[in-house]
Scaffold this active site. Structure first.
Site, PDB file in Angstrom:
ATOM      1  N   LYS A  48       1.018  -0.985  -0.335  1.00 33.60           N
ATOM      2  CA  LYS A  48      -0.036  -0.014   0.050  1.00 33.60           C
ATOM      3  C   LYS A  48       0.741   1.375   0.034  1.00 33.60           C
ATOM      4  O   LYS A  48       2.059   1.095   0.101  1.00 33.60           O
ATOM      5  CB  LYS A  48      -1.165   0.245   1.456  1.00 33.60           C
ATOM      6  CG  LYS A  48      -0.090   0.259   2.474  1.00 33.60           C
ATOM      7  CD  LYS A  48      -0.827  -0.461   3.808  1.00 33.60           C
ATOM      8  CE  LYS A  48      -0.272  -0.555   4.772  1.00 33.60           C
ATOM      9  NZ  LYS A  48      -0.692  -0.983   6.036  1.00 33.60           N
ATOM     10  N   TYR A  59      14.559  30.776   2.250  1.00 31.40           N
ATOM     11  CA  TYR A  59      13.743  32.052   3.069  1.00 31.40           C
ATOM     12  C   TYR A  59      13.466  31.778   4.630  1.00 31.40           C
ATOM     13  O   TYR A  59      14.367  31.298   5.109  1.00 31.40           O
ATOM     14  CB  TYR A  59      11.997  31.275   2.961  1.00 31.40           C
ATOM     15  CG  TYR A  59      11.767  30.998   1.463  1.00 31.40           C
ATOM     16  CD1 TYR A  59      11.330  32.429   0.949  1.00 31.40           C
ATOM     17  CD2 TYR A  59      12.040  29.674   1.307  1.00 31.40           C
ATOM     18  CE1 TYR A  59      10.874  32.150  -0.713  1.00 31.40           C
ATOM     19  CE2 TYR A  59      11.278  29.408  -0.061  1.00 31.40           C
ATOM     20  CZ  TYR A  59      10.897  30.754  -1.028  1.00 31.40           C
ATOM     21  OH  TYR A  59      10.522  31.175  -2.338  1.00 31.40           O
TER      22      TYR A  59
HETATM   23  C1  PLP Z   1      -0.189  -2.066   6.451  1.00 35.07           C
HETATM   24  C2  PLP Z   1      -0.902  -3.079   7.212  1.00 35.07           C
HETATM   25  C3  PLP Z   1       0.523  -4.501   7.342  1.00 35.07           C
HETATM   26  C4  PLP Z   1       1.943  -4.432   7.598  1.00 35.07           C
HETATM   27  O1  PLP Z   1       2.128  -3.780   8.467  1.00 35.07           O
HETATM   28  P1  PLP Z   1       3.874  -3.788   9.562  1.00 35.07           P
HETATM   29  O2  PLP Z   1       3.789  -2.669  10.239  1.00 35.07           O
HETATM   30  O3  PLP Z   1       4.358  -2.695   7.644  1.00 35.07           O
HETATM   31  O4  PLP Z   1       4.489  -5.151   8.612  1.00 35.07           O
HETATM   32  C5  PLP Z   1      -0.568  -5.164   8.171  1.00 35.07           C
HETATM   33  N1  PLP Z   1      -1.594  -5.691   7.970  1.00 35.07           N
HETATM   34  C6  PLP Z   1      -2.708  -4.531   7.566  1.00 35.07           C
HETATM   35  C7  PLP Z   1      -4.038  -4.409   8.493  1.00 35.07           C
HETATM   36  C8  PLP Z   1      -1.794  -3.477   7.498  1.00 35.07           C
HETATM   37  O5  PLP Z   1      -2.744  -2.616   7.233  1.00 35.07           O
END
Ligand code: PLP
Length: 397
Positions: free
Chosen positions: A43, A270
């Site tokens: 994601k 700035y």
């Molecule tokens: C993002 C996410 C993961 C992965 O988590 P990490 O801490 O990056 O390993 C697993 N399960 C769900 C539901 C998530 O949202």
């Protein structure tokens, strides 16, 4: 030294995505979970690493179930030719059901309305839709309550066109030294999952990166690693020392585009938040908060040039930042390589270092790298990849 720019006059600021290190991290996680399927979290543009690059590499390594947050992230990867099953982790709305079914995605479901909408769409499109039922065992984000599991599964199983592929939960505190809360969540999940086993046993999955390292009992039928894939530790409190074997996948670099000698008392950028205390050599680097380099790092971070830590000075602007290279007089030149995250000589700047300066976590540092920054895959180990077997077909899931 010097990284070559692409043929089309690419902007000097780039992230290099080291695929050999991604492979290394995948292998390490595979070992930790004893060959269970990995359902990697890609994601948010693969935590800023470039979802298309990462997804293509993971599928080539045999991991064909990938987790995204938005339906649109899955659609974009399908368009890019990634052949995988996409689990959509965030809660979706009934109005999205048609598109989810059309794309053959596997949504995470935690309301009866959503289950009904997916069933109706599956019927209409003459398809079978696989879903993952989410139980909130203590994360406090999305999910049905543990007490609702039996009834909810029965409800879903009676809906035409719906198949409960997975029963899942998510840890809130698995990255802390004290695992008491995580263990409570796991016990709660196993308690309700036991009852769900009777008919059409769903695949049980719960572990994020922290739990993969520190809570082997949570590995269950499949695991959902995110941050560890990218070679970053879920926190500084992970107990399992193998977390030290992770290799950071992302390198963020640029080049010096301008160089000037200024007298003592010269205001830089700035607001003149930095004024030179002595005659100084100041370099300009074409990277700014428009690239995801947080403005609050102004005067608080260092860039590596010629293997040396050079202090960033003055406000970080949208597109350019200045750095004090007085220590490199006679050496620094326009076109010199600049490392923002990565190694050069004996020095290293990590995402963790920037995160601790900002009071945030490494996840946010890499995820914030803007989409305008080109991602370039390097270190491809294509020959080794072809020999890999498809692990996602093993075990129950
Ligand atoms: C993002 C996410 C993961 C992965 O988590 P990490 O801490 O990056 O390993 C697993 N399960 C769900 C539901 C998530 O949202």
């Amino acid at each position: 030294m010097g990284h070559e720019l692409g043929p089309l006059g690419e902007h000097p600021t780039q992230t290099l995505i080291h695929l050999d290190r991604l492979t290394h991290n995948v292998r390490l996680i595979e070992q930790l979970v004893g060959g269970r399927p990995l359902w990697p979290a890609i994601k948010a543009n693969a935590y800023g690493h470039g979802a298309d690059i990462v997804a293509h590499h993971l599928t080539a390594l045999g991991h064909r179930t990938l987790c995204v947050a938005y339906l649109q992230e899955a659609l974009a990867l399908q368009q890019a030719g990634v052949k995988a099953t996409f689990i959509v982790l965030s809660a979706t709305l009934p109005e999205q059901a048609g598109a989810i079914v059309a794309a053959d995605c596997e949504p995470v479901v935690c309301t009866a309305d959503m289950a009904a909408a997916l069933s109706a769409e599956a019927e209409r499109q003459d398809k079978l839709i696989a879903i993952h039922v989410k139980v909130d065992t203590g994360m406090g984000r999305i999910g049905i309550t543990p007490g609702e599991v039996g009834q909810f599964l029965d409800y879903c199983r009676n809906l035409p066109g719906l198949h409960v592929h997975g029963l899942m939960s998510h840890f809130a505190r698995a990255d802390e030294a004290d695992k008491a809360h995580a263990e409570m969540q796991l016990a709660c999940f196993l308690g309700v999952a036991g009852g769900a086993k009777n008919d059409g046993k769903p695949c049980l999955h719960m572990a994020n990166s922290a739990a993969i390292f520190d809570l082997p009992a949570s590995h269950l039928d499949a695991v959902r690693p995110g941050i560890a894939l990218y070679g970053l530790a879920p926190s500084a409190d992970i107990i399992n020392q193998r977390v030290r074997d992770l290799l950071p996948v992302l390198e963020w670099r640029s080049k010096v585009t301008f160089l000037k000698e200024v007298p003592a008392g010269a205001g830089i950028s700035y607001g003149h938040s930095f004024v030179t205390a002595r005659p100084s050599l100041i370099a300009t680097v074409p990277i700014g908060y428009g690239d995801g380099l947080h403005r609050s790092l102004s005067n608080r971070c260092t860039f590596l040039i010629h293997g040396r830590r050079c202090p960033q000075v003055g406000r970080i602007t949208m597109d350019q930042s200045m750095v004090d290279v007085t220590a490199l007089r006679g050496q620094a030149e326009i076109g010199d390589d600049v490392i923002i995250i990565g190694r050069q000589g004996g020095q290293e700047v990590t995402a963790d270092e920037l995160a601790s300066t900002l009071g945030t976590i490494n996840y946010e540092i890499v995820t914030a790298i803007a989409s305008r920054v080109p991602r370039r895959a390097v270190g491809d180990d294509a020959r080794r990849r072809r020999k890999q077997v498809d692990l996602s077909r093993s075990v129950n899931c």
